[in-house]
Design an enzyme around this catalytic site. Structure first.
Site, PDB file in Angstrom:
ATOM      1  N   ILE A 159      91.325 -10.642  69.180  1.00  0.00           N
ATOM      2  CA  ILE A 159      91.345 -11.076  70.587  1.00  0.00           C
ATOM      3  C   ILE A 159      92.481 -12.075  70.832  1.00  0.00           C
ATOM      4  CG2 ILE A 159      90.018 -12.245  72.398  1.00  0.00           C
ATOM      5  CD1 ILE A 159      87.457 -11.099  70.998  1.00  0.00           C
ATOM      6  N   THR A 236      86.050 -18.131  75.578  1.00  0.00           N
ATOM      7  CA  THR A 236      85.387 -16.820  75.650  1.00  0.00           C
ATOM      8  C   THR A 236      84.849 -16.456  74.264  1.00  0.00           C
ATOM      9  OG1 THR A 236      87.487 -15.730  75.219  1.00  0.00           O
ATOM     10  CG2 THR A 236      86.820 -15.883  77.531  1.00  0.00           C
ATOM     11  N   ARG A 238      82.549 -18.585  71.412  1.00  0.00           N
ATOM     12  CA  ARG A 238      81.135 -18.927  71.236  1.00  0.00           C
ATOM     13  C   ARG A 238      80.901 -20.338  71.779  1.00  0.00           C
ATOM     14  NH1 ARG A 238      80.256 -14.348  70.952  1.00  0.00           N
ATOM     15  NH2 ARG A 238      79.276 -13.143  69.293  1.00  0.00           N
ATOM     16  N   ASP A 262      82.862 -18.567  79.223  1.00  0.00           N
ATOM     17  CA  ASP A 262      82.100 -17.319  79.278  1.00  0.00           C
ATOM     18  C   ASP A 262      80.920 -17.398  78.306  1.00  0.00           C
ATOM     19  OD1 ASP A 262      81.813 -14.529  80.131  1.00  0.00           O
ATOM     20  OD2 ASP A 262      82.304 -14.027  78.055  1.00  0.00           O
ATOM     21  N   GLU A 267      73.101 -20.796  75.621  1.00  0.00           N
ATOM     22  CA  GLU A 267      73.079 -19.644  76.531  1.00  0.00           C
ATOM     23  C   GLU A 267      71.892 -18.716  76.308  1.00  0.00           C
ATOM     24  OE1 GLU A 267      76.913 -17.766  75.516  1.00  0.00           O
ATOM     25  OE2 GLU A 267      75.786 -16.066  74.734  1.00  0.00           O
ATOM     26  N   HIS A 299      78.736 -14.573  79.668  1.00  0.00           N
ATOM     27  CA  HIS A 299      79.042 -13.732  78.499  1.00  0.00           C
ATOM     28  C   HIS A 299      79.386 -12.305  78.936  1.00  0.00           C
ATOM     29  CE1 HIS A 299      78.481 -14.016  73.929  1.00  0.00           C
ATOM     30  NE2 HIS A 299      79.280 -13.010  74.175  1.00  0.00           N
ATOM     31  N   GLN A 300      80.339 -12.216  79.852  1.00  0.00           N
ATOM     32  CA  GLN A 300      80.705 -10.897  80.385  1.00  0.00           C
ATOM     33  C   GLN A 300      82.092 -10.439  79.936  1.00  0.00           C
ATOM     34  OE1 GLN A 300      80.995 -12.062  84.815  1.00  0.00           O
ATOM     35  NE2 GLN A 300      82.575 -10.503  84.677  1.00  0.00           N
ATOM     36  N   ALA A 301      82.744 -11.238  79.069  1.00  0.00           N
ATOM     37  CA  ALA A 301      84.133 -10.903  78.722  1.00  0.00           C
ATOM     38  C   ALA A 301      84.246  -9.520  78.086  1.00  0.00           C
ATOM     39  CB  ALA A 301      84.717 -11.969  77.793  1.00  0.00           C
ATOM     40  N   PHE A 302      83.216  -9.129  77.334  1.00  0.00           N
ATOM     41  CA  PHE A 302      83.268  -7.827  76.632  1.00  0.00           C
ATOM     42  C   PHE A 302      82.970  -6.658  77.571  1.00  0.00           C
ATOM     43  CE2 PHE A 302      78.869  -6.286  76.513  1.00  0.00           C
ATOM     44  CZ  PHE A 302      78.227  -7.374  77.084  1.00  0.00           C
TER      45      PHE A 302
HETATM   46  P1  NAD Z   1      88.572 -11.826  64.527  1.00  0.00           P
HETATM   47  O1  NAD Z   1      87.712 -11.912  63.319  1.00  0.00           O
HETATM   48  O2  NAD Z   1      89.484 -10.645  64.675  1.00  0.00           O
HETATM   49  O3  NAD Z   1      89.477 -13.138  64.625  1.00  0.00           O
HETATM   50  C1  NAD Z   1      89.020 -14.433  64.414  1.00  0.00           C
HETATM   51  C2  NAD Z   1      90.208 -15.270  63.963  1.00  0.00           C
HETATM   52  O4  NAD Z   1      89.755 -16.624  63.862  1.00  0.00           O
HETATM   53  C3  NAD Z   1      90.760 -14.861  62.601  1.00  0.00           C
HETATM   54  O5  NAD Z   1      92.163 -14.694  62.662  1.00  0.00           O
HETATM   55  C4  NAD Z   1      90.370 -16.029  61.696  1.00  0.00           C
HETATM   56  O6  NAD Z   1      91.314 -16.272  60.650  1.00  0.00           O
HETATM   57  C5  NAD Z   1      90.356 -17.161  62.702  1.00  0.00           C
HETATM   58  N1  NAD Z   1      89.629 -18.335  62.215  1.00  0.00           N
HETATM   59  C6  NAD Z   1      88.577 -18.386  61.364  1.00  0.00           C
HETATM   60  N2  NAD Z   1      88.236 -19.671  61.120  1.00  0.00           N
HETATM   61  C7  NAD Z   1      89.107 -20.423  61.839  1.00  0.00           C
HETATM   62  C8  NAD Z   1      89.275 -21.818  61.986  1.00  0.00           C
HETATM   63  N3  NAD Z   1      88.502 -22.689  61.328  1.00  0.00           N
HETATM   64  N4  NAD Z   1      90.242 -22.262  62.801  1.00  0.00           N
HETATM   65  C9  NAD Z   1      91.059 -21.380  63.448  1.00  0.00           C
HETATM   66  N5  NAD Z   1      90.955 -20.042  63.326  1.00  0.00           N
HETATM   67  C10 NAD Z   1      89.997 -19.574  62.533  1.00  0.00           C
HETATM   68  O7  NAD Z   1      87.596 -11.956  65.760  1.00  0.00           O
HETATM   69  P2  NAD Z   1      87.873 -11.495  67.260  1.00  0.00           P
HETATM   70  O8  NAD Z   1      87.455 -10.076  67.427  1.00  0.00           O
HETATM   71  O9  NAD Z   1      89.248 -11.883  67.663  1.00  0.00           O
HETATM   72  O10 NAD Z   1      86.793 -12.376  68.034  1.00  0.00           O
HETATM   73  C11 NAD Z   1      86.913 -13.783  68.129  1.00  0.00           C
HETATM   74  C12 NAD Z   1      85.615 -14.363  68.627  1.00  0.00           C
HETATM   75  O11 NAD Z   1      85.394 -13.931  69.970  1.00  0.00           O
HETATM   76  C13 NAD Z   1      84.388 -13.828  67.865  1.00  0.00           C
HETATM   77  O12 NAD Z   1      84.084 -14.669  66.789  1.00  0.00           O
HETATM   78  C14 NAD Z   1      83.290 -13.816  68.877  1.00  0.00           C
HETATM   79  O13 NAD Z   1      82.521 -14.975  68.688  1.00  0.00           O
HETATM   80  C15 NAD Z   1      84.007 -13.908  70.221  1.00  0.00           C
HETATM   81  N6  NAD Z   1      83.721 -12.762  71.102  1.00  0.00           N
HETATM   82  C16 NAD Z   1      83.288 -13.000  72.367  1.00  0.00           C
HETATM   83  C17 NAD Z   1      83.041 -11.951  73.236  1.00  0.00           C
HETATM   84  C18 NAD Z   1      82.592 -12.179  74.658  1.00  0.00           C
HETATM   85  O14 NAD Z   1      82.143 -11.228  75.325  1.00  0.00           O
HETATM   86  N7  NAD Z   1      82.692 -13.373  75.195  1.00  0.00           N
HETATM   87  C19 NAD Z   1      83.232 -10.633  72.802  1.00  0.00           C
HETATM   88  C20 NAD Z   1      83.707 -10.417  71.505  1.00  0.00           C
HETATM   89  C21 NAD Z   1      83.953 -11.484  70.657  1.00  0.00           C
END
Ligand code: NAD
Length: 336
Positions: A159, A236, A238, A262, A267, A299-302
């Site tokens: 993301i 967006t 957690r 988001d 929540e 929590h609607q980003a997805f």
């Molecule tokens: P991902 O696993 O592809 O990427 C996460 C990144 O965070 C990785 O590059 C990792 O190295 C990095 N990371 C880990 N620990 C870290 C730290 N201490 N400091 C900085 N960076 C660190 O995950 P993603 O698919 O990009 O998703 C990211 C987050 O988005 C998920 O963990 C999830 O909680 C959230 N998410 C939210 C929604 C939504 O609808 N709001 C939907 C999907 C995901």
């Protein structure tokens, strides 16, 4: 597939889950949809031997996992990417497999993050209401150019990477922090810097890292104090990445100029439900929603057609692979 393993019990089901999972159920699983959250009291709903499919706010702690093992559940399939709500150690201990959908549509979340930035900045939500009341004045709607501003991204996985491309497209200077630097992004002109520099130099900070022991309350009084005045913070990822009380203080004294969330730490008692006739007991969310410069989405980003399609296809694929081979080819989908 035998009769024991062809059932999938879905928790926290919304109407759209039924639509997409029924549509892509090509293997003919029996789908049991429960609206309730999974928790120690609701495990009883599951038929012995079913696969259990959960979402972001289901409670998958040791107590629940112990009860699932008693019910001969072998697979917990998350229909989301984040897995901070699952006790993976307990799953290992009770010999349950846990899988997830690692990247269903990074663009969906990245685009929502940008939508929040644009809304907070250009106040289109206020303009929409204003002109409907025949108020065509511009007072109070002043925004700023995104072009040339510095956007700091924390977490450059699927993301964060997609969001960096969008921000670059707007002509922003993109800074990034991750525990692992991304070569592809370096080539695209993104500068990797330390966390302190993200806080110190960014006009807008967007959070895209997972919630874990290292990242919990990353946005706290100390980090807020080190930020630029009038900073915009977008979350967006957690809710637990933000210490809510400190952010409220930052908003009250004007240090934080804009907040878009988001996700919210508490929540699970609020999001994905219509509580319009209830008295909300959570004072912190009520305070947050009272600020004119705070935008909360639930929590609607997805929540796009493409993402829900991928979630259904990948979840079924994960379950089938685990049932057939006890393994999944995409290693990042298999957590235990
Ligand atoms: P991902 O696993 O592809 O990427 C996460 C990144 O965070 C990785 O590059 C990792 O190295 C990095 N990371 C880990 N620990 C870290 C730290 N201490 N400091 C900085 N960076 C660190 O995950 P993603 O698919 O990009 O998703 C990211 C987050 O988005 C998920 O963990 C999830 O909680 C959230 N998410 C939210 C929604 C939504 O609808 N709001 C939907 C999907 C995901």
């Amino acid at each position: 597939m035998n009769s024991v393993t062809n059932k999938i019990a879905f928790f926290s089901t919304q109407p759209y889950d039924k639509v997409f999972f029924n549509k892509y159920n090509e293997s003919g699983f029996q789908l049991d949809f429960f609206e309730t959250q999974l928790n120690p009291q609701t495990v009883i709903l599951i038929e012995n031997g079913s696969v259990v499919c959960v979402f972001v706010n289901d409670m998958v702690n040791e107590e629940v996992i112990r009860q699932l093992a008693e019910k001969k559940v072998k697979i917990i399939a998350l229909r989301c990417a984040g897995f901070n709500n699952v006790d993976l150690e307990a799953a290992k201990k009770y010999n349950l497999k846990v899988c997830r959908v690692p990247a269903y549509s990074p663009q969906a979340v990245a685009e929502h993050a940008m939508a929040m930035i644009l809304t907070l900045n250009r106040k289109t939500h206020k303009a929409y209401n204003r002109v409907r009341e025949q108020n065509f004045s511009l007072n109070g709607l002043l925004g700023f150019d995104l072009f040339g501003k510095t956007i700091g991204i924390i977490g450059t996985g699927n993301i964060g990477k997609a969001f960096a491309k969008i921000a670059s497209g707007f002509g922003c200077k993109v800074l990034a922090y991750d525990i692992v630097e991304n070569d592809e992004m370096l080539k695209d002109g993104v500068s990797f810097v330390g966390l302190e520099d993200i806080f110190k130099l960014s006009d807008i900070i967007s959070l895209h890292c997972p919630l874990n022991d290292q990242t919990k309350h990353l946005i706290n009084k100390k980090s807020i104090d080190s930020m630029k005045d009038s900073v915009m913070i977008i979350n967006t990822s957690r809710g637990g990445l933000i210490e809510t009380a400190s952010v409220i203080e930052g908003l009250k004294d004007g240090k934080i100029g804009y907040l878009g969330i988001d996700v919210y730490e508490q929540e699970e008692k609020l999001f994905f439900r219509d509580l319009s006739d209830d008295i909300i007991q959570d004072d912190a969310i009520q305070r947050l929603m009272s600020f004119p410069n705070v935008l909360v989405t639930a929590h609607q980003a997805f929540f796009t057609n493409e993402a829900l399609t991928q979630i259904a296809l990948v979840t079924f694929g994960n379950i089938e692979s685990l049932l057939l081979d006890n393994d999944i080819e995409n290693k990042s989908a298999l957590l235990v």
